[in-house]
Design a protein around this motif. Structure first.
Motif, PDB file in Angstrom:
ATOM      1  N   ARG A 148       0.069   8.539  -2.837  1.00  0.00           N
ATOM      2  CA  ARG A 148       1.008   8.743  -1.741  1.00  0.00           C
ATOM      3  C   ARG A 148       0.291   8.743  -0.391  1.00  0.00           C
ATOM      4  NH1 ARG A 148       3.287  13.091  -3.377  1.00  0.00           N
ATOM      5  NH2 ARG A 148       2.457  14.695  -2.015  1.00  0.00           N
ATOM      6  N   GLN A 159       1.323   8.181   5.573  1.00  0.00           N
ATOM      7  CA  GLN A 159       1.014   9.464   4.952  1.00  0.00           C
ATOM      8  C   GLN A 159      -0.484   9.740   4.826  1.00  0.00           C
ATOM      9  OE1 GLN A 159       3.283  12.037   3.862  1.00  0.00           O
ATOM     10  NE2 GLN A 159       4.383  10.793   5.350  1.00  0.00           N
ATOM     11  N   THR A 176      -0.634  12.291  -5.597  1.00  0.00           N
ATOM     12  CA  THR A 176      -0.776  12.542  -4.158  1.00  0.00           C
ATOM     13  C   THR A 176      -1.814  11.610  -3.527  1.00  0.00           C
ATOM     14  OG1 THR A 176      -2.360  14.329  -4.598  1.00  0.00           O
ATOM     15  CG2 THR A 176      -0.046  14.943  -4.321  1.00  0.00           C
TER      16      THR A 176
END
Length: 315
Positions: free
Chosen positions: A125, A95, A122
């Motif tokens: 992530r 990611q 985020t």
């Protein structure tokens, strides 16, 4: 609330005063528009003067600003019908490095880039934009796809470097970066790369070996971070400002050295103060470069790319 950097303290104080006056005006009938206007003019002038003489270390801080637009912001604003493509078909879907197919100002393109994330969730992530081997192998797959279907490639670079964890090394980090760089150099389609914020080490060059390398005005691009360089040379990260100066990490230095081809101007106070304007400016620059490269055939693109990178460092 806006995030101000250490060297912006005088600007922050002025802006806080302006906000206080606006709150006062909103609560009553007092007309203080003249005073607000005077302070805003002073703040704008101070901002302009400050950003006109940033040191390399200050530019590094700006390049890392948490509110600076990232890959997904540029894609959302510039690429229509974006279809993300995931996975390296071997291990996992990283990611930190994202990519897909979309339409950029009428052209079908493949877009690949680093995503840092906007908040704690985020950022975790996306691993703070630090790609793993599977991320670079995904980039290779997308570049090969672009070559097969004659689609120009646009890469958006923003990483402090490739992920240095032991698991990444076990899965062949160095080999994956080298293969990604090789895939970019061998492309028979136009490739335009843009350094959005940080361009760190091999993790950046793996996506930046393009026919044209653009760089945002307040971005930085280097083989190692200033802190890492300082830790090696002086045994302390406290010497990072001196390292940044010696390394010549700024867009202005790198344009002079021939490492990049074009500097994209940012709005007053850098991209994080007006993301829409910064994104539009980069879109115009990429559009112009793709238009110019479209006239070249595959052999010409490969030869020009090879010549460009072999010329770097020659006196």
């Amino acid at each position: 609330m806006a995030t101000f950097l250490d060297f912006e303290k005088p600007i922050a104080e002025l802006q806080a005063r302006i906000d206080e006056l606006r709150d006062t005006a909103a609560d009553g009938e007092l007309d203080i528009a003249t005073e607000i206007g005077r302070l805003q003019t002073k703040s704008d002038r101070l901002l302009r003067e400050t950003y006109a003489k940033l040191t390399p270390w200050q530019k590094t801080q700006v390049a890392r600003h948490p509110e600076r637009p990232h890959f997904r912001h540029y894609v959302a604003a510039l690429v229509e019908d974006f279809m993300p493509l995931g996975g390296d078909r071997a291990f996992a879907d990283d990611q930190a490095i994202l990519g897909g197919i979309g339409r950029f100002r009428g052209r079908k393109v493949v877009v690949i880039g680093h995503e840092k994330g906007d908040d704690t969730a985020t950022r975790l992530r996306h691993n703070f934009g630090m790609g793993k081997p599977e991320g670079y192998r995904k980039a290779i797959r997308l570049m090969q796809l672009a070559d097969r279907f004659a689609l120009p490639v646009v890469t958006l670079v923003d990483t402090s470097g490739a992920f240095p964890g032991i698991q990444a090394e076990e899965r062949g980090q160095a080999e994956a970066i080298a293969r990604s760089t090789e895939a970019a150099l061998n492309l028979g389609v136009p490739m335009v790369s843009a350094i959005l914020g940080e361009g760190g080490s091999g993790g950046a060059i793996a996506l930046a070996a393009g026919n044209r390398v653009l760089m945002m005005e307040h971005a930085v691009y280097s083989v190692i971070s200033p802190e890492g360089c300082a830790s090696i040379l002086w045994r302390t990260a406290d010497k990072a400002p001196e390292a940044a100066e010696a390394m010549r990490v700024t867009a202005q230095d790198l344009k002079t050295l021939g490492v990049i081809d074009r500097i994209v101007a940012e709005p007053l106070g850098a991209a994080h103060r007006d993301p829409a304007a910064a994104i539009a400016a980069l879109g115009d620059a990429i559009d112009g470069e793709l238009t110019e490269l479209a006239a070249q055939d595959a052999a010409g693109l490969r030869q020009a790319r090879r010549k460009k990178f072999l010329a770097m460092g020659r006196l």
